[in-house]
Enzyme design. Structure first.
Site, PDB file in Angstrom:
ATOM      1  CE  LYS A 244      -4.918   2.089  -4.022  1.00  0.00           C
ATOM      2  NZ  LYS A 244      -5.012   3.703  -4.934  1.00  0.00           N
TER       3      LYS A 244
ATOM      4  CB  SER B 240      -7.920  -4.370  -5.721  1.00  0.00           C
ATOM      5  OG  SER B 240      -9.717  -4.452  -5.175  1.00  0.00           O
TER       6      SER B 240
END
Length: 505
Positions: A51, A305
């Site tokens: 992110k 992720s």
């Protein structure tokens, strides 16, 4: 068109704060699945998540006037950390609205990076509504966690790196999906540069907003969203991300909570790192893809992720892993209520390892036991086990896919001592854990005293732990303990333990 993102991705300013994360091989899983499995390690970013890329790329694109107003975002945690670090790097004030369900590790991480945290609502969507209210009231700039072209372009650099790092064969790339920012950026780049490479999106079964949109041909809102994989717990796919994804992805897969837990273990086994549930989601999808398509000899890549999870969640993850790998059957079996029945039942299982055994005396005729048994992966062996027990006249109920049984009933089997058991002595045992250890223990215990309570769970430790209730009065204590001393197992009497007296006696 998705092609418009290529230039944005090539120009994205992410490496002021992000690293080019490595692509690691997964040799153990590769051997097991018969394919070359690769893992893109976005969990190694400074905020332990991809992110950071999109957040910084958006922040660097803002004008000085916009930055002076401060930024605000809604996030379950990973976007929040990325934005907080980006704001700290650029000297901008950042306010992050986070759902109250966000893991504490993520809340603390945002505060540690200088972000102001506002906890509001139980889901991302409730937090997002409140964040937009702050924009209206205070004039701050809203930085969307996924539905923004600059954010999508920043995340797309993951796809650019994958193609730069994997120059040989690459058949399928699996990408986790929440709002869709990472998937949109990665798919747009890969399908433009190497259109022969498939891109498969993966969502949790209980938060499959992209699958819902693809099935309907338009965006729709899920009535409920599961929050186990909190990093992808979004009720509706993004507007811009869906515009890109519907033209670029080759399919959508969903994964159950148990399958995600199993993937977390796979990542640990091959890398000695612990992924968060959303971080292991794409690998869970990869494994399902291999199973459904019976493919072999292919090069498959999953994106890890993130690694932001509370440590105490590992207890739950470990409990569900073997079921997610389909290596444990959870059964309810009825056996005769008489001495020796446990032993006979264990003998009927042959060389199978018992992982759990829960029982409480009910009446004089039948005993209902809750048992976990190791089986071969895939589900076929489990069915053979059930059929074999039924042929031996054991009534069996298969609870392996029963959510309530796995979450609650397994921990509630028993209750207080029934009136039929006039007196009971309770003992806690420890014995060296190895295949057949439980059967050996039951054999040595013999049929002298009726077992009125039994709990055993294999935790993978060096010693197995068993709690046993023996139907006997206190006058038999000395006789029992002389017998137990001969077993050479460590034991402790727990009859007077207040926990037993309150809940089981």
């Amino acid at each position: 068109m998705p092609q418009s993102y290529i230039k944005k991705i090539l120009k994205a300013r992410v490496y002021d704060v992000a690293i080019e994360s490595p692509v690691d091989p997964m040799p153990l899983l590769s051997k097991r699945l018969g394919n070359d499995i690769l893992l893109k390690r976005e969990d190694l970013q400074p905020v332990f998540s991809f992110k950071l890329r999109g957040a910084y790329n958006k922040m660097i694109s803002l004008s000085e006037e916009e930055r002076s107003k401060g930024v605000v975002a809604a996030s379950a945690g990973n976007h929040a950390q990325g934005l907080a670090l980006s704001a700290l790097k650029l000297g901008v004030k950042a306010t992050i609205v986070m759902p109250r369900t966000t893991p504490q590790i993520k809340v603390d991480a945002v505060r540690a990076r200088g972000g102001k945290v506002v906890l509001h609502g139980d889901t991302y969507d409730e937090a997002s509504t409140f964040a937009k209210k702050l924009v209206e009231e205070k004039g701050m700039v809203y930085v969307h966690p996924y539905d923004d072209p600059e954010v999508i372009a920043g995340q797309g650099t993951v796809g650019m790196e994958i193609l730069r790092q994997v120059t040989g064969p690459l058949d399928v790339v699996f990408v986790p999906v929440g709002g869709g920012g990472l998937a949109a950026g990665v798919a747009a780049y890969i399908k433009y540069v190497r259109p022969e490479v498939k891109v498969i999106a993966v969502e949790p079964e209980d938060a499959a907003s992209l699958k819902l949109a693809m099935d309907k041909g338009r965006r729709a809102t899920l009535p409920e969203v599961g929050i186990f994989a909190d990093g992808v717990a979004v009720a509706q796919i993004g507007k811009e991300t869906f515009r890109v994804l519907r033209k670029t992805i080759d399919g959508v897969l969903t994964a159950s909570t148990d399958e995600i837990c199993a993937a977390i273990k796979d990542i640990f086994d091959d890398t000695r790192s612990i992924a968060e549930p959303a971080g292991a989601l794409s690998l869970a999808g990869l494994k399902k893809y291999v199973e459904q398509n019976d493919c072999s000899g292919q090069t498959l890549l999953a994106i890890d992720s993130g690694a932001n999870t509370n440590f105490d969640r590992l207890r739950y993850i470990a409990e569900r892993t073997e079921i997610g790998e389909k290596r444990e059957a959870i059964l309810s079996v009825t056996i005769p209520e008489r001495p020796g029945s446990f032993k006979k039942f264990c003998g009927a299982l042959g060389r199978r390892n018992i992982t759990e055994f829960n029982y409480r005396f009910g009446d004089d005729s039948d005993a209902q036991i809750f048992v976990g048994i190791s089986v071969a992966a895939g589900g076929g062996d489990r069915q053979e086990l059930v059929e074999a027990l039924q042929k031996m006249d054991y009534p069996v109920a298969d609870f392996t896919d029963n959510e309530m049984a796995k979450l609650h009933i397994r921990h509630m089997v028993g209750g207080h001592r029934p009136a039929a058991v006039k007196s009971e002595l309770l003992y806690r045992f420890e014995f060296p854990e190895r295949p057949g250890a439980l059967m050996n223990f039951l054999t040595k215990l013999g049929n002298r005293w009726n077992i009125s309570l039994f709990h055993y769970r294999n935790h993978g430790a060096a010693y197995g732990r068993v709690l046993v209730g023996l139907q006997a009065d206190k006058e038999a204590r000395n006789e029992i303990e002389v017998f137990l001393d001969k077993l050479s197992y460590s034991y402790h009497e727990e009859t007077d333990n207040p926990a037993y007296q309150l809940f089981l006696s």
